[in-house]
Design a protein around this motif. Structure first.
Motif, PDB file in Angstrom:
ATOM      1  N   CYS A 158       0.857  -1.174   0.000  1.00 21.16           N
ATOM      2  CA  CYS A 158       0.000   0.000   0.000  1.00 21.16           C
ATOM      3  C   CYS A 158       0.897   1.229   0.000  1.00 21.16           C
ATOM      4  N   THR A 198      -6.768   3.975  -2.158  1.00 22.30           N
ATOM      5  CA  THR A 198      -6.629   2.851  -3.094  1.00 22.30           C
ATOM      6  C   THR A 198      -5.220   2.796  -3.693  1.00 22.30           C
ATOM      7  N   SER A 249      -7.999  -7.151 -12.063  1.00 24.25           N
ATOM      8  CA  SER A 249      -9.144  -6.243 -11.930  1.00 24.25           C
ATOM      9  C   SER A 249      -8.827  -5.014 -11.089  1.00 24.25           C
ATOM     10  N   ALA A 250      -7.998  -5.161 -10.055  1.00 22.53           N
ATOM     11  CA  ALA A 250      -7.730  -4.030  -9.157  1.00 22.53           C
ATOM     12  C   ALA A 250      -6.912  -2.947  -9.831  1.00 22.53           C
ATOM     13  N   LEU A 251      -6.087  -3.347 -10.800  1.00 23.97           N
ATOM     14  CA  LEU A 251      -5.224  -2.373 -11.468  1.00 23.97           C
ATOM     15  C   LEU A 251      -5.692  -2.072 -12.885  1.00 23.97           C
ATOM     16  N   HIS A 252      -6.931  -2.436 -13.165  1.00 26.52           N
ATOM     17  CA  HIS A 252      -7.473  -2.197 -14.494  1.00 26.52           C
ATOM     18  C   HIS A 252      -8.405  -0.998 -14.437  1.00 26.52           C
ATOM     19  N   THR A 269      -7.002   2.939  -8.068  1.00 26.45           N
ATOM     20  CA  THR A 269      -7.234   1.508  -8.269  1.00 26.45           C
ATOM     21  C   THR A 269      -8.542   1.127  -7.572  1.00 26.45           C
ATOM     22  N   SER A 270      -8.912  -0.130  -7.679  1.00 23.76           N
ATOM     23  CA  SER A 270     -10.103  -0.605  -6.961  1.00 23.76           C
ATOM     24  C   SER A 270      -9.710  -1.466  -5.749  1.00 23.76           C
ATOM     25  N   ILE A 271      -8.476  -1.349  -5.294  1.00 25.83           N
ATOM     26  CA  ILE A 271      -8.013  -2.101  -4.124  1.00 25.83           C
ATOM     27  C   ILE A 271      -8.621  -1.509  -2.857  1.00 25.83           C
ATOM     28  N   LYS A 272      -9.131  -2.393  -2.009  1.00 23.83           N
ATOM     29  CA  LYS A 272      -9.802  -1.928  -0.781  1.00 23.83           C
ATOM     30  C   LYS A 272      -8.983  -2.193   0.481  1.00 23.83           C
ATOM     31  N   CYS A 274      -6.144  -1.345   1.428  1.00 25.24           N
ATOM     32  CA  CYS A 274      -5.249  -0.268   1.881  1.00 25.24           C
ATOM     33  C   CYS A 274      -5.987   0.802   2.666  1.00 25.24           C
TER      34      CYS A 274
END
Length: 486
Positions: A381, A391, A412-415, A480-483, A485
């Protein structure tokens, strides 16, 4: 690891592998007072360079810690034949007599005023001090003589100094270094005694770190045996299990050794070995309490140049990935593995350390990289002090090849259509890997003031990152779509 006329202290950033180092030179001969060879102007510069890596941890230790004797007073020349009897520090002459039994080994005195300077420097630079007591002050039955340590502890408590503590340095090598043997069972008893002393004298909350053994090696099984036997006798009384790690011999190492994937793999094997043999003690955090690329003072023109930087960054990434919570760099100033040179100018690893600290956060992420053996990649993160984007992810990588490397940010998270990337590429001018000047996004880095202007190259709406030959890269990827962090 130390020259025979210098005591080296190092400091490590106090969270997941963000590293700095700090060195304090002290002259010694038999009984000579110690002094720091830094004037007021240099002290300001040194403090600025250390603060760039704070919050951090300063380690005052190493081989010469076993030759250090504390005295509250600045006293005149002391020798094995003469020690004033009217000292406030009653343990000073007692300690001198004990070390003088080893006539071929020198000792030096650290005065109360110098201890004040060290602690005041730590406070000003936002460093936490880690100090190693002299474990070779022994009684006739080979028990540790704690009198001089108690003097330091009581003096520190009176001054209100915040200190964490060690006892001894690489005890599994004492026979080789000092022609003395202290068994792991005996050392464990000494640590238990020290823990009780700390608890009873105002340092109950201080960390006790040990035993600082050398790296595990197949042809030297005594390192692991020492660590395991020590932990088996002391695990309820220490806060950190610590060991030292180096890759190469400074006298024989060549540039290509520093860029060989086989060299990089050594640390992974050593961490796995240490973890496997100490798996019963995973509740005790693990540190690399002294480490650099090559032992024996460092390799001139290699471990203090860009040639050593990939190994350094990879060590930070690999240590974080394996939950080694602190890495202590040997060293900040002094030797050929320092982070700054004799003129207090930052060397490549200092810049890499500063950038790592600036953009890399504490939480480690899993990353799959379809890399060759010549590329190594890690993800965390992003540091919240760098961006408020919860994100944001920081990816950092090393390219050991004389060829460009290009990576697709997949998954998907980095797209997405609105990824925003801050890119920092570190390289050497004309790919001269022995250079002590490095480039950031093509521009040379020079230290001009504490307000470092490290500007990224900004990439909008991209889904690829690339690296030039022989380079290091940091990418802060936002939106990003990362949750995880948050």
């Amino acid at each position: 690891m130390l020259s025979n006329k210098r005591l080296v202290a190092v400091c490590a950033i106090a969270f997941c592998c963000n590293i700095a180092g700090l060195v304090l030179f002290m002259k010694y001969n038999s009984g000579e007072k110690c002094y720091a060879t830094i004037d007021e102007q240099q002290k300001t510069r040194l403090r600025e360079l250390a603060m760039a890596l704070a919050p951090a941890r300063l380690r005052l230790g190493g081989t010469m810690s076993e030759r250090l004797i504390f005295s509250r007073e600045d006293i005149p020349q002391v020798s094995c034949d003469h020690c004033p009897s009217n000292l406030t520090s009653k343990s000073t002459c007692h300690a001198v007599k004990k070390l003088c039994r080893h006539k071929f080994l020198p000792f030096f005195l650290m005065s109360g005023s110098k201890w004040n300077e060290i602690n005041e420097f730590c406070k000003a630079a936002h460093l936490k001090l880690l100090f190693s007591f002299n474990v070779l002050l022994r009684e006739h039955r080979n028990e540790w003589s704690d009198q001089n340590a108690i003097d330091i502890i009581n003096y520190s408590k009176q001054k209100g100094y915040l200190v964490d503590w060690q006892l001894g340095n690489e005890p599994n090598s004492f026979q080789h270094v000092f022609n003395i043997t202290i068994s792991p069972h005996r050392l464990a008893k000494d640590f238990v005694k020290l823990r009780h002393i700390l608890n009873e004298n105002g340092y109950r909350n201080s960390l006790l770190v040990g035993p600082d053994t050398t790296r595990p090696q197949a042809h030297r099984p005594e390192c692991l045996e020492y660590m395991v036997q020590f932990l088996g006798n002391v695990s309820h009384h220490i806060d950190v299990r610590a060991w030292h790690q180096y890759y190469l011999n400074s006298r024989t190492a060549k540039l290509e050794d520093f860029w060989n994937p086989d060299t990089f793999d050594l640390l992974k094997e050593q961490i796995e070995t240490m973890n496997r043999h100490t798996k019963s003690y995973t509740h005790i955090p693990m540190w690399l309490s002294e480490t650099s690329s090559s032992y024996g003072g460092g390799a001139p023109g290699l471990s203090n140049s860009y040639g050593g930087s990939p190994l350094w960054l990879d060590k930070l990434g690999l240590s974080a990935k394996n939950n080694i919570t602190t890495v202590i760099r040997q060293s900040f100033y002094g030797g050929n593995y320092s982070l700054i040179d004799k003129d207090l100018e930052p060397l490549p690893d200092w810049w890499v350390s500063v950038l790592y600290k600036r953009v890399v956060g504490n939480k480690v992420l899993h990353i799959d990289c379809k890399c060759s053996r010549f590329q190594r990649m890690y993800a965390h993160c992003a540091n919240r002090k760098y961006t408020n984007d919860t994100t944001a992810v920081t990816v950092y990588a090393i390219n050991l090849e004389m060829a460009k490397a290009r990576f697709l940010l997949n998954g998907s998270a980095l797209h997405g259509d609105n990824l925003s990337i801050d890119e920092y590429i570190i390289s050497a001018p004309s790919n001269n890997r022995k250079s002590k000047t490095i480039l950031l996004n093509g521009w040379p880095l020079y230290y001009e003031s504490p307000k470092l202007d490290l500007q990224p190259h900004q990439i909008k709406y991209g889904n690829h990152i690339s690296m030039p030959p022989y380079s290091i890269g940091f990418w802060v990827i936002k939106n990003t779509s990362i949750k995880v962090c948050k």
